[in-house]
Every structure is written in structure tokens, then in C-alpha cells.
Design a protein around this motif. Structure first.
Motif, PDB file in Angstrom:
ATOM      1  N   LEU A   1       0.828  -1.206   0.000  1.00 44.92           N
ATOM      2  CA  LEU A   1       0.000   0.000   0.000  1.00 44.92           C
ATOM      3  C   LEU A   1       0.864   1.258   0.000  1.00 44.92           C
ATOM      4  O   LEU A   1       0.526   2.255  -0.650  1.00 44.92           O
ATOM      5  CB  LEU A   1      -0.939  -0.002   1.204  1.00 44.92           C
ATOM      6  N   LEU A   2       1.984   1.225   0.722  1.00 42.51           N
ATOM      7  CA  LEU A   2       2.902   2.361   0.677  1.00 42.51           C
ATOM      8  C   LEU A   2       3.515   2.505  -0.715  1.00 42.51           C
ATOM      9  O   LEU A   2       3.693   3.626  -1.217  1.00 42.51           O
ATOM     10  CB  LEU A   2       4.010   2.207   1.708  1.00 42.51           C
ATOM     11  N   VAL A   3       3.824   1.382  -1.341  1.00 41.29           N
ATOM     12  CA  VAL A   3       4.377   1.412  -2.698  1.00 41.29           C
ATOM     13  C   VAL A   3       3.329   1.921  -3.683  1.00 41.29           C
ATOM     14  O   VAL A   3       3.647   2.697  -4.598  1.00 41.29           O
ATOM     15  CB  VAL A   3       4.879   0.008  -3.102  1.00 41.29           C
ATOM     16  N   LEU A   4       2.078   1.507  -3.515  1.00 41.79           N
ATOM     17  CA  LEU A   4       0.993   2.015  -4.352  1.00 41.79           C
ATOM     18  C   LEU A   4       0.912   3.538  -4.234  1.00 41.79           C
ATOM     19  O   LEU A   4       0.811   4.258  -5.244  1.00 41.79           O
ATOM     20  CB  LEU A   4      -0.330   1.371  -3.931  1.00 41.79           C
ATOM     21  N   ALA A   5       0.968   4.041  -3.003  1.00 41.80           N
ATOM     22  CA  ALA A   5       0.905   5.482  -2.782  1.00 41.80           C
ATOM     23  C   ALA A   5       2.095   6.192  -3.421  1.00 41.80           C
ATOM     24  O   ALA A   5       1.937   7.197  -4.129  1.00 41.80           O
ATOM     25  CB  ALA A   5       0.858   5.770  -1.283  1.00 41.80           C
ATOM     26  N   GLU A   6       3.295   5.668  -3.184  1.00 40.71           N
ATOM     27  CA  GLU A   6       4.496   6.320  -3.715  1.00 40.71           C
ATOM     28  C   GLU A   6       4.540   6.239  -5.231  1.00 40.71           C
ATOM     29  O   GLU A   6       5.010   7.186  -5.899  1.00 40.71           O
ATOM     30  CB  GLU A   6       5.751   5.683  -3.119  1.00 40.71           C
TER      31      GLU A   6
ATOM     32  N   ALA B   1      -0.605   8.007  12.091  1.00 39.26           N
ATOM     33  CA  ALA B   1      -2.056   8.044  11.881  1.00 39.26           C
ATOM     34  C   ALA B   1      -2.793   7.089  12.820  1.00 39.26           C
ATOM     35  O   ALA B   1      -3.750   7.500  13.497  1.00 39.26           O
ATOM     36  CB  ALA B   1      -2.385   7.750  10.418  1.00 39.26           C
ATOM     37  N   PRO B   2      -2.394   5.809  12.916  1.00 38.06           N
ATOM     38  CA  PRO B   2      -3.080   4.933  13.876  1.00 38.06           C
ATOM     39  C   PRO B   2      -2.839   5.330  15.330  1.00 38.06           C
ATOM     40  O   PRO B   2      -3.726   5.152  16.176  1.00 38.06           O
ATOM     41  CB  PRO B   2      -2.510   3.538  13.578  1.00 38.06           C
ATOM     42  N   VAL B   3      -1.673   5.890  15.641  1.00 39.31           N
ATOM     43  CA  VAL B   3      -1.412   6.331  17.011  1.00 39.31           C
ATOM     44  C   VAL B   3      -2.382   7.445  17.408  1.00 39.31           C
ATOM     45  O   VAL B   3      -2.981   7.416  18.495  1.00 39.31           O
ATOM     46  CB  VAL B   3       0.049   6.822  17.156  1.00 39.31           C
ATOM     47  N   ILE B   4      -2.564   8.412  16.536  1.00 32.28           N
ATOM     48  CA  ILE B   4      -3.483   9.512  16.838  1.00 32.28           C
ATOM     49  C   ILE B   4      -4.913   9.006  16.945  1.00 32.28           C
ATOM     50  O   ILE B   4      -5.672   9.411  17.844  1.00 32.28           O
ATOM     51  CB  ILE B   4      -3.373  10.610  15.760  1.00 32.28           C
ATOM     52  N   ALA B   5      -5.305   8.088  16.045  1.00 29.45           N
ATOM     53  CA  ALA B   5      -6.664   7.545  16.078  1.00 29.45           C
ATOM     54  C   ALA B   5      -6.928   6.810  17.395  1.00 29.45           C
ATOM     55  O   ALA B   5      -7.969   7.011  18.042  1.00 29.45           O
ATOM     56  CB  ALA B   5      -6.887   6.613  14.892  1.00 29.45           C
ATOM     57  N   VAL B   6      -5.981   5.962  17.799  1.00 27.11           N
ATOM     58  CA  VAL B   6      -6.135   5.221  19.053  1.00 27.11           C
ATOM     59  C   VAL B   6      -6.133   6.176  20.237  1.00 27.11           C
ATOM     60  O   VAL B   6      -6.897   6.014  21.200  1.00 27.11           O
ATOM     61  CB  VAL B   6      -5.009   4.171  19.183  1.00 27.11           C
ATOM     62  N   TRP B   7      -5.294   7.181  20.193  1.00 27.13           N
ATOM     63  CA  TRP B   7      -5.218   8.188  21.260  1.00 27.13           C
ATOM     64  C   TRP B   7      -6.554   8.908  21.440  1.00 27.13           C
ATOM     65  O   TRP B   7      -6.970   9.219  22.545  1.00 27.13           O
ATOM     66  CB  TRP B   7      -4.110   9.166  20.908  1.00 27.13           C
ATOM     67  N   LEU B   8      -7.250   9.141  20.329  1.00 25.52           N
ATOM     68  CA  LEU B   8      -8.511   9.876  20.387  1.00 25.52           C
ATOM     69  C   LEU B   8      -9.698   9.027  20.818  1.00 25.52           C
ATOM     70  O   LEU B   8     -10.665   9.552  21.375  1.00 25.52           O
ATOM     71  CB  LEU B   8      -8.809  10.511  19.027  1.00 25.52           C
ATOM     72  N   VAL B   9      -9.631   7.693  20.568  1.00 21.56           N
ATOM     73  CA  VAL B   9     -10.823   6.873  20.842  1.00 21.56           C
ATOM     74  C   VAL B   9     -10.714   6.036  22.108  1.00 21.56           C
ATOM     75  O   VAL B   9     -11.747   5.686  22.706  1.00 21.56           O
ATOM     76  CB  VAL B   9     -11.135   5.942  19.645  1.00 21.56           C
TER      77      VAL B   9
ATOM     78  N   ILE C   1      -4.439  11.217  -1.550  1.00 23.83           N
ATOM     79  CA  ILE C   1      -4.668   9.775  -1.697  1.00 23.83           C
ATOM     80  C   ILE C   1      -3.489   8.992  -1.135  1.00 23.83           C
ATOM     81  O   ILE C   1      -3.661   7.951  -0.485  1.00 23.83           O
ATOM     82  CB  ILE C   1      -4.900   9.424  -3.174  1.00 23.83           C
ATOM     83  N   GLY C   2      -2.265   9.492  -1.367  1.00 26.55           N
ATOM     84  CA  GLY C   2      -1.086   8.836  -0.811  1.00 26.55           C
ATOM     85  C   GLY C   2      -1.130   8.780   0.701  1.00 26.55           C
ATOM     86  O   GLY C   2      -0.818   7.749   1.312  1.00 26.55           O
ATOM     87  N   GLY C   3      -1.529   9.880   1.339  1.00 24.63           N
ATOM     88  CA  GLY C   3      -1.666   9.891   2.788  1.00 24.63           C
ATOM     89  C   GLY C   3      -2.733   8.932   3.270  1.00 24.63           C
ATOM     90  O   GLY C   3      -2.561   8.244   4.295  1.00 24.63           O
ATOM     91  N   LEU C   4      -3.848   8.861   2.547  1.00 25.79           N
ATOM     92  CA  LEU C   4      -4.916   7.917   2.896  1.00 25.79           C
ATOM     93  C   LEU C   4      -4.423   6.479   2.846  1.00 25.79           C
ATOM     94  O   LEU C   4      -4.691   5.678   3.753  1.00 25.79           O
ATOM     95  CB  LEU C   4      -6.091   8.088   1.936  1.00 25.79           C
ATOM     96  N   LEU C   5      -3.716   6.135   1.772  1.00 28.03           N
ATOM     97  CA  LEU C   5      -3.220   4.766   1.618  1.00 28.03           C
ATOM     98  C   LEU C   5      -2.210   4.421   2.705  1.00 28.03           C
ATOM     99  O   LEU C   5      -2.203   3.296   3.234  1.00 28.03           O
ATOM    100  CB  LEU C   5      -2.593   4.588   0.235  1.00 28.03           C
ATOM    101  N   ALA C   6      -1.344   5.370   3.061  1.00 32.92           N
ATOM    102  CA  ALA C   6      -0.360   5.118   4.122  1.00 32.92           C
ATOM    103  C   ALA C   6      -1.051   4.910   5.465  1.00 32.92           C
ATOM    104  O   ALA C   6      -0.663   4.036   6.253  1.00 32.92           O
ATOM    105  CB  ALA C   6       0.630   6.280   4.206  1.00 32.92           C
ATOM    106  N   ALA C   7      -2.091   5.714   5.732  1.00 38.62           N
ATOM    107  CA  ALA C   7      -2.834   5.549   6.980  1.00 38.62           C
ATOM    108  C   ALA C   7      -3.543   4.200   7.009  1.00 38.62           C
ATOM    109  O   ALA C   7      -3.577   3.527   8.054  1.00 38.62           O
ATOM    110  CB  ALA C   7      -3.850   6.682   7.132  1.00 38.62           C
ATOM    111  N   PHE C   8      -4.096   3.783   5.875  1.00 37.07           N
ATOM    112  CA  PHE C   8      -4.767   2.489   5.828  1.00 37.07           C
ATOM    113  C   PHE C   8      -3.775   1.348   6.007  1.00 37.07           C
ATOM    114  O   PHE C   8      -4.085   0.329   6.648  1.00 37.07           O
ATOM    115  CB  PHE C   8      -5.516   2.334   4.504  1.00 37.07           C
TER     116      PHE C   8
END
Length: 347
Positions: free
Chosen positions: A73-78, A98-106, A247-254
Motif C-alpha cells: 500500500l505504501l508502494v501504491l501510494a508512492e 495516523a493509527p497512534v493519533i486515532a487510538v489516542w482519540l478513541v 490519496i497517498g496519505g490515505l493509503l499510508a494511513a490504511f
């Protein structure tokens, strides 16, 4: 609509004119550049079978595919970002922050060292993670396209800043409490294969189809090959480039969601050093660092090549300390082959 489409095709043709000239000299090689790693993958498969009969077992092959998903997915984004003529080093940090912030918030505070805020319900973890990734891509795009800052420096600075934010929020420790949605995507199996593999395959298929058939997808090649010609043809260069960075940021977060769910934790240095593998897989898969050339299928074969090398060496009992050396040797060899296969002139 047809006039705009014709303009896009004209710009893309203009951008690829040097390739057409080279193709006239070496048509049998450059035409199939995206398939150049397929023989290498087959040879690695043969070597793997000779080294260990366990190589061709379904468990091993699915394991290789599963371990390739996040990097893919990172390669797809890049690859998308490179095709449009840009690069993003911050993807390495986005997969962790991205996952750290999401977990921190929920997640609420559990009494341990990690202190969550618990501001949102747990089901919001995935949307929040994706939102963070999109926001990182949007900010990078603003700095690069609106303020006209150097993209390499901007994303390098973002990589460092986001890595520091990840360590600060996680307080330098692994976060082991995962939202159920993260865990599901990391461990679920669909039709006998991990869900992450199916998701990755679908995203690559969508991306490849968009580049091949959609007007905005073909515009990426025109922008990466010759942005001024693309502007003259009526293509909204900055808007499309900005969208690709988001889109690259979205794919990296996913990718961060899948990785965290698969391993059941988020480490303080999650993603550290991945950008080297990302660029290695992308470039040996035939995506040009200069923009305007490459395919997602070629990029995917680059990922599989690197992962198969590691798997074969593991089965052969080669010490892991040699992994980095051999990966580097493969990258250099692949670049040499790619240079001759594409017929490019030496600088």
C-alpha cells in the motif's frame, strides 16, 4: 468532455515522446518493462522450491502475501506520487502516526503509561485514522503547491516531525490496546485468504484501472512527463497533484491500520526505515523517479521480489544480517537491467 479528453491524450503523448524514440531503438525490451521482474520472481520461486519444499505450501505463500500488504500500500501510494512527478518521504511516518493519533482519540486512559483521550467512540477509529492520513497529504500539498516549497525538503521535514509526534503521543512505548475494527482487518480471513490481501489486490486493481482508462488517471502521466504541456492542454495540474498527495496519505494511513491490526500493537517506531524499501520496490518495478512513467503492476512485482528474497533467504537459513546487503544488491542489479531494457541514455 471529448475536447478535454483529447487534450489529455495529446499532453500524455507529448510527455512520452522520448520514450517513444527509445522504444523505436529497443522495442522488444522497453515495451515490456513492467514485466521485467516476472522472470526474477519465477527464478526466486524455483530457488525457493529447491531450498525448501515448504516454500510452495499455501501457508508460506499466504504468509509472504500477508507480509507484503502493508508495504504494497505504501508502494501504491508512492508509485502514484512518483508518476505525477513528485515524491513523498513522509509516508514512512504516516503509517505509524495516523493509527497512534486515532487510538489516542478513541481509547480512554487505561491507568498505564499511555494516556488516551477517549473523545470519540471506538467505531470512529478507522475514519479518524484515514482523516489524519488525508490531512497529512493535504498539508504537504499546500506547502509544495501553494507555497512552492521544495517537495523533498517538505516531506523530509514532515517525516521527522511526524515521527517525533508519534513517539510523544505513544510516550515511547508500544500501544497494545487495539480498537476492534483494527483487529478485525488485521486478522480476518475472506475466502480462505487474509482480508488484507484481498483489500490490497482490489486497491491495486482500482488504481491500475484508473491510470489506464480514466481521463484523470491518464493525466497523471501527462503531468509527470511535462507539467507545462499538461497545463497548456487544460489539465488542472496543481489540483490533480494535490489530490494524489492526499490519496497517498490515505493509503499510508490504511496501511497503518492493517499493520497495527495484524500485529496487535502500535510500536513507537512503527514504519521506521520503510521508505527505503518503498523506493526500492517502486523503482525496480519500473516507476521512474523523474515522473511520467511506470505502472502499478510493475510496482507490485517490485514488492513481491523483495519479499520473496527475504523469504527464500529465511528458508535457506541465511542470517538476517545479510538481508539488507542482498536487498541493496538486488536494487542495483535491477536498476542496471532497467537502464538497458528501457534504452535510456546515460546522463
Amino acid at each position: 468532455m471529448s475536447a478535454t479528453t483529447d487534450a489529455t491524450e495529446t499532453a500524455a503523448t507529448s510527455a512520452k515522446a522520448p520514450d517513444a524514440h527509445n522504444a523505436g531503438r529497443l522495442p522488444s525490451l522497453s515495451r515490456f518493462r513492467e514485466l521485467s521482474l516476472v522472470p526474477a520472481i519465477l527464478v526466486l520461486g524455483l530457488i525457493g522450491f529447491i531450498v525448501s519444499p515448504a516454500f510452495l505450501t499455501s501457508d508460506n505463500l499466504l504468509g509472504v502475501a500477508q507480509q507484503s500488504t502493508e508495504l504494497s500500500l505504501l508502494v501504491l501510494a508512492e508509485a502514484l506520487i512518483l508518476i505525477v512527478g513528485r515524491m513523498d518521504l513522509s509516508l514512512e511516518s504516516t503509517i505509524g502516526v495516523a493509527p497512534v493519533i486515532a487510538v489516542w482519540l478513541v481509547l480512554p486512559s487505561s491507568g498505564g503509561r499511555f494516556t488516551g483521550l477517549g473523545l470519540f467512540p471506538e467505531w470512529a477509529a478507522i475514519p479518524l485514522c484515514l482523516l489524519v492520513g488525508a490531512l497529512i497529504g493535504a498539508v504537504n500539498g499546500f506547502l509544495i503547491l501553494k507555497l512552492r516549497l521544495n517537495g523533498f525538503i517538505v516531506t523530509l521535514g514532515a517525516l521527522t516531525m511526524l515521527r517525533g509526534l508519534q513517539i510523544a503521543i505513544s510516550e515511547g512505548q508500544s500501544i497494545v490496546n487495539m480498537p476492534s475494527s483494527f483487529s478485525y482487518l488485521g486478522h480476518a480471513s475472506w475466502l480462505g485468504a487474509p482480508a488484507a490481501i484481498w483489500i490490497c489486490a482490489v486497491l491495486f486493481a482500482i488504481g491500475g484501472s484508473a491510470l489506464a482508462w480514466l481521463r484523470h488517471g491518464r493525466a497523471l502521466y501527462a503531468i509527470g512527463g511535462n507539467p507545462e504541456a499538461a497545463r497548456t492542454a487544460g489539465i488542472r495540474v496543481d489540483r490533480i497533484t494535490w489530490a494524489v498527495l492526499i490519496i497517498g496519505g490515505l493509503l499510508a494511513a490504511f496501511a497503518g491500520i492493517l499493520y497495527s491490526g495484524h500485529y496487535g500493537s502500535i510500536s513507537a517506531d512503527q514504519g521506521s526505515g520503510w521508505i527505503f524499501q518503498v523506493f526500492a520496490a517502486t523503482v525496480i518495478g519500473g516507476v521512474s523517479l523523474n515522473g511520467g512513467r511506470g505502472t502499478l503492476f510493475g510496482a507490485l512485482t517490485g514488492v513481491l521480489t523483495l519479499q520473496l528474497v527475504v523469504n527464500v533467504m529465511t528458508l535457506a537459513g541465511v542470517p538476517p544480517l545479510w538481508n539488507q546487503f542482498l536487498n541493496g544488491a538486488i536494487i542495483i542489479l535491477a536498476l542496471i537491467i532497467s537502464r538497458f531494457a528501457s534504452g535510456e541514455k546515460q546522463d
